[in-house]
Design a protein around this motif. Structure first.
Motif, PDB file in Angstrom:
ATOM      1  N   PRO A   1       0.822  -1.217   0.000  1.00  0.00           N
ATOM      2  CA  PRO A   1       0.000   0.000   0.000  1.00  0.00           C
ATOM      3  C   PRO A   1       0.861   1.273   0.000  1.00  0.00           C
ATOM      4  CG  PRO A   1      -0.189  -1.201   2.088  1.00  0.00           C
ATOM      5  CD  PRO A   1       0.539  -2.082   1.129  1.00  0.00           C
ATOM      6  N   HIS A   2       2.104   1.145   0.463  1.00  0.00           N
ATOM      7  CA  HIS A   2       2.975   2.318   0.433  1.00  0.00           C
ATOM      8  C   HIS A   2       3.283   2.733  -1.000  1.00  0.00           C
ATOM      9  CE1 HIS A   2       3.893   3.046   4.665  1.00  0.00           C
ATOM     10  NE2 HIS A   2       3.774   1.741   4.834  1.00  0.00           N
TER      11      HIS A   2
ATOM     12  N   ARG B   1      17.790  12.827  13.162  1.00  0.00           N
ATOM     13  CA  ARG B   1      16.740  11.970  12.607  1.00  0.00           C
ATOM     14  C   ARG B   1      15.546  11.894  13.560  1.00  0.00           C
ATOM     15  NH1 ARG B   1      15.298   6.684  13.275  1.00  0.00           N
ATOM     16  NH2 ARG B   1      16.882   6.216  14.827  1.00  0.00           N
ATOM     17  N   ARG B   2      15.823  11.742  14.831  1.00  0.00           N
ATOM     18  CA  ARG B   2      14.733  11.660  15.805  1.00  0.00           C
ATOM     19  C   ARG B   2      13.995  12.986  15.890  1.00  0.00           C
ATOM     20  NH1 ARG B   2      17.911   7.935  19.421  1.00  0.00           N
ATOM     21  NH2 ARG B   2      17.300   5.979  18.449  1.00  0.00           N
TER      22      ARG B   2
ATOM     23  N   ASN C   1      11.851  13.142  13.000  1.00  0.00           N
ATOM     24  CA  ASN C   1      11.038  11.951  12.769  1.00  0.00           C
ATOM     25  C   ASN C   1      11.321  11.296  11.415  1.00  0.00           C
ATOM     26  OD1 ASN C   1       9.160  10.084  13.506  1.00  0.00           O
ATOM     27  ND2 ASN C   1       7.606  11.596  14.023  1.00  0.00           N
TER      28      ASN C   1
ATOM     29  N   CYS D   1      16.464   6.058   8.926  1.00  0.00           N
ATOM     30  CA  CYS D   1      17.836   5.954   8.424  1.00  0.00           C
ATOM     31  C   CYS D   1      18.022   4.593   7.769  1.00  0.00           C
ATOM     32  CB  CYS D   1      18.846   6.084   9.558  1.00  0.00           C
ATOM     33  SG  CYS D   1      19.304   7.770   9.936  1.00  0.00           S
ATOM     34  N   SER D   2      18.890   4.534   6.755  1.00  0.00           N
ATOM     35  CA  SER D   2      19.245   3.255   6.153  1.00  0.00           C
ATOM     36  C   SER D   2      20.183   2.523   7.097  1.00  0.00           C
ATOM     37  CB  SER D   2      19.935   3.495   4.815  1.00  0.00           C
ATOM     38  OG  SER D   2      21.173   4.144   5.055  1.00  0.00           O
TER      39      SER D   2
ATOM     40  N   LEU E   1      16.774   8.087   5.149  1.00  0.00           N
ATOM     41  CA  LEU E   1      16.093   7.150   4.255  1.00  0.00           C
ATOM     42  C   LEU E   1      15.101   7.897   3.367  1.00  0.00           C
ATOM     43  CD1 LEU E   1      16.051   4.051   3.902  1.00  0.00           C
ATOM     44  CD2 LEU E   1      14.052   4.023   5.384  1.00  0.00           C
TER      45      LEU E   1
ATOM     46  N   PHE F   1       9.589   9.557   4.746  1.00  0.00           N
ATOM     47  CA  PHE F   1       8.330   8.995   5.214  1.00  0.00           C
ATOM     48  C   PHE F   1       7.558   9.985   6.069  1.00  0.00           C
ATOM     49  CE2 PHE F   1      10.412   5.146   3.846  1.00  0.00           C
ATOM     50  CZ  PHE F   1       9.374   4.533   3.181  1.00  0.00           C
ATOM     51  N   THR F   2       8.139  11.129   6.358  1.00  0.00           N
ATOM     52  CA  THR F   2       7.391  12.178   7.041  1.00  0.00           C
ATOM     53  C   THR F   2       6.981  13.203   5.993  1.00  0.00           C
ATOM     54  OG1 THR F   2       8.668  11.796   9.034  1.00  0.00           O
ATOM     55  CG2 THR F   2       7.489  13.879   8.893  1.00  0.00           C
TER      56      THR F   2
ATOM     57  N   ASN G   1      -7.412   9.211   9.489  1.00  0.00           N
ATOM     58  CA  ASN G   1      -7.278   8.076  10.415  1.00  0.00           C
ATOM     59  C   ASN G   1      -7.279   8.527  11.875  1.00  0.00           C
ATOM     60  OD1 ASN G   1      -4.800   9.215  10.602  1.00  0.00           O
ATOM     61  ND2 ASN G   1      -3.658   7.537   9.696  1.00  0.00           N
TER      62      ASN G   1
ATOM     63  N   LYS H   1      -3.178  12.757  15.688  1.00  0.00           N
ATOM     64  CA  LYS H   1      -2.333  12.330  14.559  1.00  0.00           C
ATOM     65  C   LYS H   1      -2.601  10.890  14.140  1.00  0.00           C
ATOM     66  CE  LYS H   1       1.275  15.635  15.011  1.00  0.00           C
ATOM     67  NZ  LYS H   1       2.702  15.880  14.977  1.00  0.00           N
ATOM     68  N   GLY H   2      -3.504  10.231  14.837  1.00  0.00           N
ATOM     69  CA  GLY H   2      -3.928   8.921  14.366  1.00  0.00           C
ATOM     70  C   GLY H   2      -3.034   7.760  14.744  1.00  0.00           C
ATOM     71  N   CYS H   3      -2.485   7.761  15.959  1.00  0.00           N
ATOM     72  CA  CYS H   3      -1.660   6.606  16.357  1.00  0.00           C
ATOM     73  C   CYS H   3      -2.528   5.470  16.883  1.00  0.00           C
ATOM     74  CB  CYS H   3      -0.623   7.005  17.403  1.00  0.00           C
ATOM     75  SG  CYS H   3      -1.291   7.555  18.985  1.00  0.00           S
TER      76      CYS H   3
END
Ligand SMILES: Cc1cc2nc3c(=O)[nH]c(=O)nc-3n(C[C@H](O)[C@H](O)[C@H](O)COP(=O)(O)OP(=O)(O)OC[C@H]3O[C@@H](n4cnc5c(N)ncnc54)[C@H](O)[C@@H]3O)c2cc1C
Ligand code: FES
Lengths: 146, 663
Positions: B78-79, B519-520, B523, B526-527, B533, B545-546, B589, B630-632
């Motif tokens: 789906p991604h 990165r944190r 959000n 990383c590869s 990433l 992905f963000t 969501n 945020k839909g978690c």
């Protein structure tokens, strides 16, 4: 237990890390055991203990929750919530006649396709070793809300 | 579970062959036949490429002709194609959120060995999707406006190029650079391969343009300390460290530097990697932007003893730009999109002691040589050994910290080319004999192979083999006073000893030391090697992905300047796409709370990481603010009464899916 027992395992994988690790394992054409069937949630924090019991009740021999590494959750700390819940649930499982080893929580990041493969293979082997969950005695007699 | 979902579900299931990617492993005919017998399924088909136009038209036609109200496509992740098929169903007049996708390719066919097991697994996943789809509901995406301002983190060539592109389109850019000046690694080079353009000549005008643009707001000596919000609406806190010189008042004349009590530079200049010296008040290099000096409080006498005569302050006079009382400032910015352009660091050769870095004074890193050959560097472009002699022979060792099982397995992509460049420059400047020790020569790029040929023709020796060790044990008079390189020449098949005066270690590129923290903060992912990433290695190379955060330059992986600039332009274009569209649509969501069922236990309130839930003391129930959610789904998992639910991930949907996978 006979070696040709084919366990059914439900995998609850978070959308941002473990689900993507499984995608990566795919694009890298890594081969692993076909026993884990993935249910995607946005975060491992969405995995309700009732959902896990529901899986055991409906024939799962094992449940694997996959989330982001500590500090990496897309929603700050959903994975910590998953950790606390699974620890508690593992304590309760024997009361339903379910070995706690049948529930496993793993941190697998989006780049860890290899780790995903290894975890799935190891967990499948472990469940195969434990044998099928005897449903009659194990079916959790709890009311499921909603 | 309450209710049975939609009894009137009319479901269409579409199994994709993906050429042979799926059909080569999964029995797609058997799968489609199986799906056709599942409850609620009206039609079930298999097709070569569901995502192709005819594939999508097949769905549209069925939805219309057979009055389908649910669609399940079993194809890839789906991604990759969830959005594609949601659009297809929307084109057929259906609410796109009634659609559900099954991942047969990444999660089944590509990872399974046994076709029978793969087909069984596929059946389980398809059944799960069918049972789940029954519970799908019509939803509307959430729309938010996009703030047109852009944050760029890192002012190397990537950040500079992206900033200028956006600024020329009239967008407001905040450029945050943690060093005293923008420019990044490129500012340290003398010439650039393969054209040997002078780096300063092509970079300085761009740096000046940044300074002159009224659309670019440059924060130097600054770091991002906090990021919140989401695409279109990020809130960012920037920490601005003190320069002790007021940027608004300073005109950059540099007279304060002249007047410092230190008449000569005394402390190692970081920009020159310690090869040159600076005063406590200094500019890191002459073309620095902003062209404003800074004071290093660790070495300035005024900070240490308050007893400095302060010639600098006196000289600055009524411009009054020097301010010893400056403190760390915090600035809050609101932006809609973010470009990460934080670059790389070079491999530290101390990790490989056999190469003698730090032990033999004349072993240098490639970056140090870049400074030495630079006409405005610490030696004004003179290449001399530490004792002042001119080197007569120089060895350049490729792949230090690259293509090495013990350090980094990957190829750093630019080292062969910059080693050729340095061989050319060193030969030109010293007349020394040059040896390049390489594993394989990698020159894929426009004009690269031609450049290699040119350096070969200039008489540089190329020895195919990885140097085992740099030692000082002379075994013959010719080796006396030299460093000896022991190497297996793999073309001749012999071990050779080559004495040289100077050694250059072509160190590889690595992620920044604080890559994980950054990165944190943002959000990101990383590869395995630690690079940021990208969303898709081929089709979304600058997305992450963000949503709303894009990558440019070497923080995503080693690359040369042309590729960096191309990527920076692409990242700028992605920001503009968001800005010009004006709004973002977000997955619906979010969670919601059924007031009727809520017992007011407060459990969900503590669960929410975004403080989106509060307690209504009148009604004694929890109330959820959808705009903050945020839909978690953490609250949903914790709610004991089942009154908290999450759209797209309702209990009923997930429970049905679990039942389905367990066939
Ligand atoms: C020795 C050597 C020679 C080279 N020679 C050539 C050549 O001749 N030709 C060529 O095409 N390529 C060459 N390259 C490659 C070239 O250096 C890169 O392609 C280019 O520098 C990449 O630019 P960048 O902006 O991505 O990263 P960088 O140049 O590393 O810039 C990153 C910037 O971000 C800043 N930053 C980092 N983290 C933060 C943070 N958290 N907050 C704020 N700011 C931050 C840094 O201070 C820096 O200014 C060479 C590389 C090396 C090592
Ligand atoms: S998003 Fe992966 S665990 Fe929360």
């Amino acid at each position: 237990m006979s070696n040709n027992f084919n366990p059914s395992i439900v995998g609850f994988f978070c959308n941002w890390c473990t689900y993507l690790a499984a995608d990566l394992a795919g694009t890298s054409r890594m081969k692993y055991a076909p026993n884990v069937r993935v249910v995607r949630t946005m975060c491992s924090g969405r995995v309700d203990p009732q959902m896990i019991l529901w899986a055991f009740r409906h024939g799962a021999d094992g449940v694997l929750i996959g989330g982001c590494h500590p500090g990496d959750c897309h929603y700050q700390e959903g994975n910590y919530k998953a950790l606390r819940r699974s620890k508690l649930l593992r304590k309760m499982l024997p009361q339903f006649g379910i070995e706690p080893e049948r529930l496993r929580l793993e941190w697998i990041s989006a780049s860890e396709g290899e780790r995903l493969r290894d975890v799935v293979n190891e967990f499948t082997a472990e469940i195969r070793h434990l044998g099928p969950l005897h449903k009659k005695q194990a079916a959790p007699q709890m009311a499921v809300a909603a | 579970m309450k209710g049975n979902g939609n009894h009137n579900a009319r479901i269409g299931v579409y199994v994709c062959h993906c050429g042979t990617n799926i059909a080569g492993k999964v029995d797609v005919n058997a799968l489609a036949e199986y799906a056709g017998k599942l409850p609620g399924v009206i039609v079930s088909r298999e097709y070569k490429y569901m995502c192709s136009d005819p594939g999508q038209e097949l769905i549209v036609k069925d939805v219309k002709d057979l009055k389908l109200n649910r669609v399940v496509v079993a194809s890839c992740s789906p991604h990759l194609h969830e959005l594609t098929f949601r659009k297809t169903t929307a084109n057929a007049g259906q609410n796109p959120y009634l659609f559900h996708m099954v991942n047969l390719r990444e999660h089944v066919s590509w990872v399974s060995e046994d076709p029978i097991a793969a087909t069984e697994k596929s059946k389980a996943l398809v059944k799960a999707a069918v049972l789940r789809a029954v519970w799908h509901e019509e939803l509307e995406p959430r729309r938010f406006p996009v703030n047109p301002n852009v944050l760029i983190v890192g002012g190397g060539i990537a950040g500079i190029h992206a900033a200028l592109t956006l600024a020329s389109a009239g967008k407001q850019v905040y450029l945050v650079e943690r060093e005293p000046s923008i420019g990044g690694h490129m500012a340290q080079f003398d010439k650039t391969f393969p054209t040997l353009d002078c780096a300063a000549c092509i970079l300085t005008p761009k740096m000046t343009a940044v300074k002159q643009s009224s659309n670019i707001h440059l924060y130097s000596l600054s770091e991002v300390s906090e990021v919140s919000g989401f695409v279109g609406n990020f809130k960012v806190k920037v920490k601005k460290y003190p320069r002790y010189i007021d940027e608004a008042k300073c005109v950059g004349c540099g007279e304060c530097i002249e007047e410092c009590v230190y008449k000569e530079g005394k402390y190692p200049n970081e920009f020159d990697l310690g090869l040159g010296k600076r005063k406590p008040i200094y500019m890191s290099f002459p073309q620095a932007v902003p062209s404003i000096p800074l004071i290093d409080s660790a070495t300035c006498i005024e900070f240490k003893s308050h007893k400095c005569p302060k010639g600098c302050v006196e000289k600055c006079g009524d411009r009054n730009a020097i301010d010893f009382t400056q403190k760390v400032e915090e600035v809050e910015l609101e932006v809609g999109t973010i470009i990460m352009a934080t670059g790389f660091k070079t491999f530290d050769p101390r990790r490989l002691p056999q190469y003698g870095y730090g032990k033999f004074p004349n072993v240098y890193t490639s970056l140090e040589i870049e400074r030495l050959v630079n006409a405005s560097g610490p030696t004004l472009g003179q290449v001399i050994l530490r004792d002042g002699r001119r080197p007569e022979s120089i060895g350049i060792l490729h792949c230090i910290g690259s293509r090495d099982e013990n350090t980094n397995k990957y190829c750093s992509r630019v080292c062969c080319m910059y080693s050729l460049k340095l061989a050319h420059l060193l030969k030109e400047k010293t007349g020394a004999h040059l040896y390049n020790f390489y594993i394989d020569m990698r020159t894929p790029g426009k004009g690269f192979e031609e450049f290699y040929k040119r350096v070969l023709d200039e008489g540089v020796s190329f020895i195919r083999g990885k140097v085992a060790e740099v030692s000082g044990w002379a075994q013959s008079p010719a080796e006396e006073g030299k460093m000896i390189l022991r190497v297996e020449d793999t073309l001749l098949g012999i071990i050779r000893r080559i004495p040289v005066d100077m050694v250059v270690l072509s160190t590889g590129l690595e992620p920044q030391a604080d890559q994980q923290e950054v990165r944190r903060l943002f959000n990101l992912g990383c590869s395995a090697e630690g690079w940021f990433l990208e969303r898709h290695p081929k089709l979304a190379p600058v997305d992450t992905f963000t949503d709303g955060i894009f990558l440019a330059g070497c923080n995503q992986g080693p690359k040369d300047i042309p590729d960096t600039v191309a990527q920076a332009g692409a990242a700028a274009a992605q920001c503009m796409a968001h800005i010009d569209k004006g709004f973002v649509e977000m997955e619906p969501n979010t969670a919601w709370i059924d007031e009727e069922l809520c017992s007011g236990c407060h459990v969900c309130i503590g669960m929410c990481p975004y403080s989106a839930i509060h307690f209504d003391t009148e009604k004694k129930v929890a109330v959820l603010n959808e705009a903050l959610c945020k839909g978690c789904g953490s609250c949903v998992a914790a709610c004991p009464s089942g009154s908290a639910q999450q759209n797209l991930f309702r209990d009923e949907q997930l429970f049905a899916e679990v039942e389905g996978v367990l066939v």
